[in-house]
Design an enzyme around this catalytic site. Structure first.
Site, PDB file in Angstrom:
ATOM      1  N   HIS A   6       0.864  -1.223   0.220  1.00  0.00           N
ATOM      2  CA  HIS A   6      -0.417   0.120  -0.091  1.00  0.00           C
ATOM      3  C   HIS A   6       0.254   1.394  -0.122  1.00  0.00           C
ATOM      4  O   HIS A   6       2.109   0.953   0.622  1.00  0.00           O
ATOM      5  CB  HIS A   6      -1.216  -0.088   1.101  1.00  0.00           C
ATOM      6  CG  HIS A   6      -2.132  -0.887   1.595  1.00  0.00           C
ATOM      7  ND1 HIS A   6      -2.259  -1.899   2.099  1.00  0.00           N
ATOM      8  CD2 HIS A   6      -2.822  -1.219   0.119  1.00  0.00           C
ATOM      9  CE1 HIS A   6      -3.229  -2.753   2.309  1.00  0.00           C
ATOM     10  NE2 HIS A   6      -3.437  -2.963   0.474  1.00  0.00           N
ATOM     11  N   GLU A  42       1.304   3.899   3.196  1.00  0.00           N
ATOM     12  CA  GLU A  42       2.013   3.367   4.024  1.00  0.00           C
ATOM     13  C   GLU A  42       3.166   3.494   3.852  1.00  0.00           C
ATOM     14  O   GLU A  42       3.961   2.427   4.130  1.00  0.00           O
ATOM     15  CB  GLU A  42       1.083   1.948   4.393  1.00  0.00           C
ATOM     16  CG  GLU A  42       0.250   2.154   4.580  1.00  0.00           C
ATOM     17  CD  GLU A  42      -0.760   0.666   4.289  1.00  0.00           C
ATOM     18  OE1 GLU A  42      -2.039   0.731   4.805  1.00  0.00           O
ATOM     19  OE2 GLU A  42      -0.022  -0.702   4.269  1.00  0.00           O
ATOM     20  N   HIS A  69       3.228  -3.319   7.110  1.00  0.00           N
ATOM     21  CA  HIS A  69       1.899  -2.327   6.744  1.00  0.00           C
ATOM     22  C   HIS A  69       2.178  -1.642   8.068  1.00  0.00           C
ATOM     23  O   HIS A  69       2.682  -1.491   8.624  1.00  0.00           O
ATOM     24  CB  HIS A  69       0.474  -3.090   6.867  1.00  0.00           C
ATOM     25  CG  HIS A  69       0.259  -3.837   5.587  1.00  0.00           C
ATOM     26  ND1 HIS A  69      -0.505  -3.645   4.327  1.00  0.00           N
ATOM     27  CD2 HIS A  69       0.463  -4.823   5.114  1.00  0.00           C
ATOM     28  CE1 HIS A  69      -0.540  -4.619   3.503  1.00  0.00           C
ATOM     29  NE2 HIS A  69       0.596  -5.188   3.825  1.00  0.00           N
ATOM     30  N   GLU A  94       2.042  -4.731  11.465  1.00  0.00           N
ATOM     31  CA  GLU A  94       0.898  -2.619  10.932  1.00  0.00           C
ATOM     32  C   GLU A  94       2.125  -2.175  11.761  1.00  0.00           C
ATOM     33  O   GLU A  94       1.878  -3.021  13.324  1.00  0.00           O
ATOM     34  CB  GLU A  94      -0.473  -2.872  11.204  1.00  0.00           C
ATOM     35  CG  GLU A  94      -1.021  -4.190  10.640  1.00  0.00           C
ATOM     36  CD  GLU A  94      -1.765  -3.226   9.741  1.00  0.00           C
ATOM     37  OE1 GLU A  94      -1.112  -2.336   9.365  1.00  0.00           O
ATOM     38  OE2 GLU A  94      -3.085  -4.422   8.864  1.00  0.00           O
TER      39      GLU A  94
END
Ligand SMILES: [Zn+2]
Length: 1118
Positions: free
Chosen positions: A807, A810, A904, A989
């Protein structure tokens, strides 16, 4: 009766029902006195037994009996008010608990009888009040409300209003409440609008505001606001309200309320109403689609259907996205409960024959290490890629040449202060220093003002720098080059190369920066090869110059109380005082000819990762900013990165990013954007720092330029006081990390390792759609010797596969990856052990095109690449296709990776955490009746998280979870787990914001902490080896076996959100969190109508409830 009063509910229920029957049958035929007595008893009875069940039992029969008694009494020609009034009162009371009372009354003919009584008794306070209360409860049924409306009910009640403005406040209140209750249907609202009742109500509201501030008056104001609230639920009502000056009135009155403590409770509902009624304003764009388009292979350029992607829009691994106050029940239907799907490995997505091609990505398996000299093996793909040469430095020069050709304006770093700011070297005149400083800006800054002005300006102020002026003048006459197009003649070329490279050399020489693992020239040569869709040819200064984290830590920003209200008031003012709003476009990606103005800030974003589409000055020191949608799409705006210049020092500039799409943001919870100042950097502080005050994130009244009017946008607003005048600054959503940065970084790393010790191989995984190479890196230790034993160990090391930045918004993921890469290449003994234990295959950037072009979510194909893993398209999603191919290849040669992790960033949570996959936990959490007894599962899937919990201060063990959701079935984590068979397959994350635990509690995350997380993740990998201690001591360094006997531990509920639902009513209106389940109390108390609404009733309940919550006041009181 007394026996029921103290009883526990379970006992009370049958008793009271029996008693009630007796009582009620008595009502029908009793005389006045005993009826009154019975009503009194009934009252007592209703007051007992607080459970809904009892009420449910009692109410139905009670209303029926009471209605009958009332109809009988009212039809009696000798109208006896001494019994009618108590009956009405009791009906009102019971009616609040009976949602069906309207329908029942209608059936028995009680509705029009009541209305008639009201018409007859306008002068009798008690009777009027009783009738009004009953009408209010009858209106809980839409058809009843319409019936009353059709029979002049609204007029009758409206007529009552002015009569009682100073006395009989309870009647006034009852009338307003009844009026509000009738406004539950579209027909009644239209009636009220057409008869001019709205302006009457506004008048009354104004009058009450100016006259009285006592409690009673406030209640009346609240009741009136409730009417307005109801009216504005349909478009016609809202338009009437706005055109009658409703917003103006609310704005004025709420300003007054702010000054008077006792009136404060009126402010929030007023603000809410104003927001609701502000007309939707289309974004000032010619189209909603990205300003850039990219033709996809094999299909015409088309834009995705907005509706089709809407469902997926928020679907990162961010499962709490729309469920702030939810419990784990809400996730059940998304959990995979099909054991077959959970356990059975699907068929491969491609034939075996296609896997052989990936053997070249595992050169370590065939390398014979005959000569342990690796100097010649630097390669990228099949062609060799020498470390940056003079050739590349020359590329850099021409790169910057292009910059100066398209880059038009340079203003104004001409004040005296610039001199002392740059005056760091001796032996030069001030003029020389200044000119060089300015020249540098010319290359690296960018703006949209016309060339001529700038040139004149500079040829005047920069006379001390002949090479510079020559160059600028020349630039005016040159034909612009396309990226691949025309050629400069050799003389010009040389001239430019000379002046540019020498100036950059000079600057770099003068302002020596020693940024670890960063070389500006390497960056330039990497950037020169980067292919962007718009053809960027300007470097942003921070990426070129480099960044080091500022010393110390940065705390989370304190949220000023009522900041959101203050910002909303400012936005409402725009509507009220339109002439004060400038609406001056100062930057537009699609319009290069915006004249330069010294009166405003300058913006620029045509550089790698840049994302700003348009900037509009709205007030002297306030700008609306519109972000570019992802390429080939009209959505996903969230990431931003742009340059701003021409500022005054120490002035609060307000910036509003007005087309954000996520429904909430960590910007409401202490997060700040990041800022980089060129002046600061040249003074030796090349830092991205957290900056901005008065930050908040809220829903605004903009809508797409062409798309659905219902789509909503959010404003991120923040205020910056720039430290230096005439600086060039950069602002971003998060610490930028460009593709070119990655390429340069890999080259630096490659140069940094000892090839005799570290096996570091950079290859090309594949080309992206735009033709950028997607790098894949192999890191392991070289074999100690070429003996069979050492070679055997080398060839049998387990694989660890890491990926990141799928992504593009990010960027935190890239900083974590940077930490991982640097650690793995370091001389740290743990890193050494890791290299000796494993072979690392790393794809640091799965979505280079997205990153380069400043996109937030997708790739050029307009797809979320992390939803393509099931069947990745070799042409449209090449990076995913080939990463998966490599994983399949490893599986096919029986080298299935031990661990897979995809990095991420998480925009809604704090700290860092892992998502993994567990069959048992998924089945347990889903409440599935499938038995997990006998189900075998590697219990070690928590090992890494457990270790990280111990060693990584940023890590939150309790935020991890291991559930397999259907909606995530095409993500890397789930596909690699299920299809490739990697048991420890994770998403890692990392927050954009900061921490709420451990030693970093209340701090924002910086690049240091991000990189540390990357390091710690590597260190935690030692825990998947059997004897960690031995490994650390390096005693068993060559012989690692895998521990599959890790104890499982108790499951945690990991779904609680990090934040309370709101700081200060972040969302006011219906578009926010859906209310899960029906709140009985709420419904019973409020008597919500259940049908005939223009808007959905679920929405309405939520909406009304939220509205009511902001009032801290119950609208309807029995
Ligand atoms: Zn992500």
């Amino acid at each position: 009766m007394a026996s029921t009063e103290q009883s526990r509910p379970s006992v009370a229920a049958p008793l009271s029902s029996i008693g009630l029957d007796v009582l009620l049958s008595a009502v029908q035929n009793a005389d006045v006195e005993s009826t009154l007595h019975i009503l009194h008893k009934l009252d007592d009875l209703l007051a007992t037994g607080s459970t809904h069940r009892i009420h449910g039992l009692i109410i139905k029969d009670t209303t029926e009996y009471l209605l009958n008694a009332f109809v009988n009494a009212a039809r009696d020609c000798s109208t006896n008010y001494s019994i009618l009034v108590p009956l009405l009162k009791m009906l009102a009371k019971v009616g609040h608990k009976d949602r069906q009372i309207g329908a029942r009354a209608e059936k028995l003919g009680a509705v029009l009888l009541t209305l008639n009584l009201l018409k007859l008794n306008g002068k009798h306070g008690r009777r009027t009040a009783a009738c009004l209360c009953v009408i209010q409860v009858f209106s809980s049924t839409a058809s009843t409300a319409n019936l009353i409306g059709e029979n002049q009910g609204l007029d009758v009640i409206y007529e009552l209003l002015p009569q009682y403005t100073t006395k009989h406040l309870h009647i006034l209140k009852a009338a307003i409440n009844a009026f509000a209750a009738l406004l539950c249907t579209k027909a009644n609202i239209c009636l009220a609008v057409s008869k001019g009742h709205i302006s009457g109500l506004l008048e009354i509201y104004e009058k009450w505001h100016s006259k009285d501030t006592h409690r009673a008056a406030i209640e009346i104001c609240h009741a009136l606001l409730h009417c307005f609230y109801k009216v504005t639920r349909i478009t016609a009502g809202s338009q009437a309200f706005v055109s009658l000056g409703g917003i103006n009135l609310l704005y004025q009155t709420s300003q007054k309320c702010l000054l008077n403590n006792s009136l404060k409770s009126l402010v929030e509902p007023s603000v809410q109403l104003m927001r609701k009624c502000l007309p939707r304003t289309p974004l000032p764009l010619t189209k909603d689609e990205s300003a850039y388009t990219f033709p996809l292979p094999g299909r015409p350029v088309c834009h995705v259907d907005v509706a089709s992607v809407e469902n997926n829009e928020e679907s990162d691994e961010e499962k709490t996205e729309n469920n702030q106050d939810t419990d784990d029940r809400d996730f059940d239907d998304d959990l995979e409960t099909d054991v077959y799907k959970l356990r059975k490995c699907p068929d491969p997505d491609r034939p075996k024959e296609l896997l052989a091609q990936y053997s070249h990505l595992c050169p370590e398996l065939s390398h014979d290490f005959q000569e342990l000299d690796f100097s010649s093996e630097v390669e990228e793909g099949s062609t060799s890629s020498p470390s940056p040469s003079d050739d590349e430095v020359r590329t850099l020069s021409s790169y910057l040449c292009r910059s100066c050709r398209t880059d038009k304006k340079n203003s104004s770093v001409t004040d005296d202060s610039s001199e002392k700011e740059t005056g760091q070297t001796e032996g030069q005149t001030a003029a020389q220093k200044k000119s060089k400083y300015l020249t540098f800006f010319f290359f690296l800054r960018s703006s949209a003002a016309p060339l001529f002005k700038v040139c004149n300006f500079h040829s005047h102020t920069l006379s001390a720098s002949p090479s510079f002026t020559t160059m600028v003048r020349k630039a005016k006459y040159e034909v612009p080059l396309s990226r691949n197009g025309g050629e400069l003649n050799d003389v010009e070329k040389e001239d430019k190369h000379f002046c540019h490279s020498s100036m950059i050399d000079m600057l770099l020489e003068r302002h020596k920066t020693s940024i670890p693992h960063h070389e500006p020239k390497l960056y330039c040569s990497a950037a020169a090869k980067t292919r962007s869709v718009p053809g960027f040819n300007i470097l942003s200064f921070p990426d070129f110059w480099g960044h080091v984290p500022p010393p110390g830590h940065e705390s989370m920003a304190q949220r000023k109380s009522s900041i959101q209200r203050q910002k909303i008031f400012e936005d409402v003012q725009r509507f009220i005082n339109t002439k004060d709003i400038m609406k001056k476009v100062v930057f537009d990606l699609e319009n290069d000819s915006i004249p330069y103005s010294s009166e405003c800030l300058m913006f620029y974003s045509k550089f790698e990762c840049g994302n700003l589409r348009k900037a509009i000055q709205v007030r002297r020191y306030e700008y609306d900013l519109i972000l570019n949608a992802d390429i080939n799409s009209s959505q996903h705006a969230q990431w931003f990165y742009f340059e701003v210049s021409n500022m005054e020092a120490d002035v609060p500039y307000r910036f509003n990013v007005i087309n954000c799409e996520k429904s909430n943001s960590q910007f409401n919870y202490g997060m700040q954007p990041v800022l980089y100042s060129v002046k600061e950097a040249l003074e030796g502080r090349p830092h991205w720092v957290r900056a901005g005050t008065e930050i908040c994130y809220f829903r605004n009244n903009f809508c797409p330029a062409r798309g659905s009017e219902r789509a909503t946008f959010y404003t991120l607003t923040f205020t910056i006081n720039f430290k230096h005048k005439e600086d060039v600054c950069y602002l971003a959503y998060h610490y930028p990390y460009t593709y070119s940065t990655l390429k340069a970084h890999l080259n630096v790393l490659q140069k940094s390792v000892d090839p005799a010790e570290v096996y570091f191989r950079q290859q090309k995984l594949c080309d992206t759609l735009a033709g950028n190479s997607c790098p894949i890196v192999t890191i392991t230790a070289c074999p100690v010797s070429t003996t069979w034993r050492d070679m055997n160990q080398f060839r049998n090391r387990p694989y660890i596969v890491l990926t990141g930045r799928v992504h593009p918004g990010e960027s935190n993921a890239s900083w974590v990856m940077k930490g991982t890469l640097e650690f793995l290449c370091s001389s740290d003994p743990v890193a050494q052990s890791l290299r000796e234990a494993f072979v690392f295959k790393i794809v640091p950037m799965l979505n280079p095109d997205g990153v380069i072009n400043g996109m937030n979510r997708c790739d050029l194909n307009c797809e979320d690449l992390n939803r393509q893993w099931c069947k990745p398209d070799p042409v449209l999603s090449p990076t995913i296709y080939h990463t998966k191919g490599l994983l399949y290849y490893l599986k096919s040669i029986r080298r299935t990776p031990l661990v897979f992790c995809d990095y991420h960033g998480h925009s809604r949570k704090k700290n860092a955490f892992l998502y993994g996959c567990s069959i048992k936990e998924t089945l347990w959490a889903s409440g599935s009746d499938v038995t997990t007894v006998g189900l075998k599962e590697d219990p070690g899937y928590r090992t890494i998280a457990k270790t990280l919990d111990r060693i990584a201060p940023a890590f939150s063990f309790n935020s991890c979870n291991y559930l397999v959701e259907k909606s995530r079935s095409a993500t890397a984590r789930v596909v690699v787990w299920r299809e490739i068979g990697v048991l420890r397959s994770y998403t890692m994350e990392t927050t954009y914001n900061g921490f709420n635990l451990g030693i970093y509690k209340d701090l924002q995350i910086g690049t240091k902490e991000l990189k540390e997380m990357g390091t710690k993740f590597c260190q935690s990998l030692l825990s998947v080896t059997k004897d960690t201690k031995a490994l650390y001591s390096r005693a068993l360094k060559n012989y690692v076996s895998i521990d599959c006997n890790m104890q499982d531990h108790k499951s945690h509920n990991c779904f609680e959100d990090d934040e309370p639902p709101c700081v200060e009513e972040i969302e006011y209106s219906k578009c926010c969190l859906p209310l899960k389940g029906i709140d009985l109390d709420f419904e019973v108390n409020i008597n919500i109508p259940s049908s005939d609404e223009e808007k959905g009733s679920d929405d309405e309940q939520t909406e009304l409830k939220q509205f009511q919550n902001t009032m801290g006041y119950k609208w309807i009181q029995a």
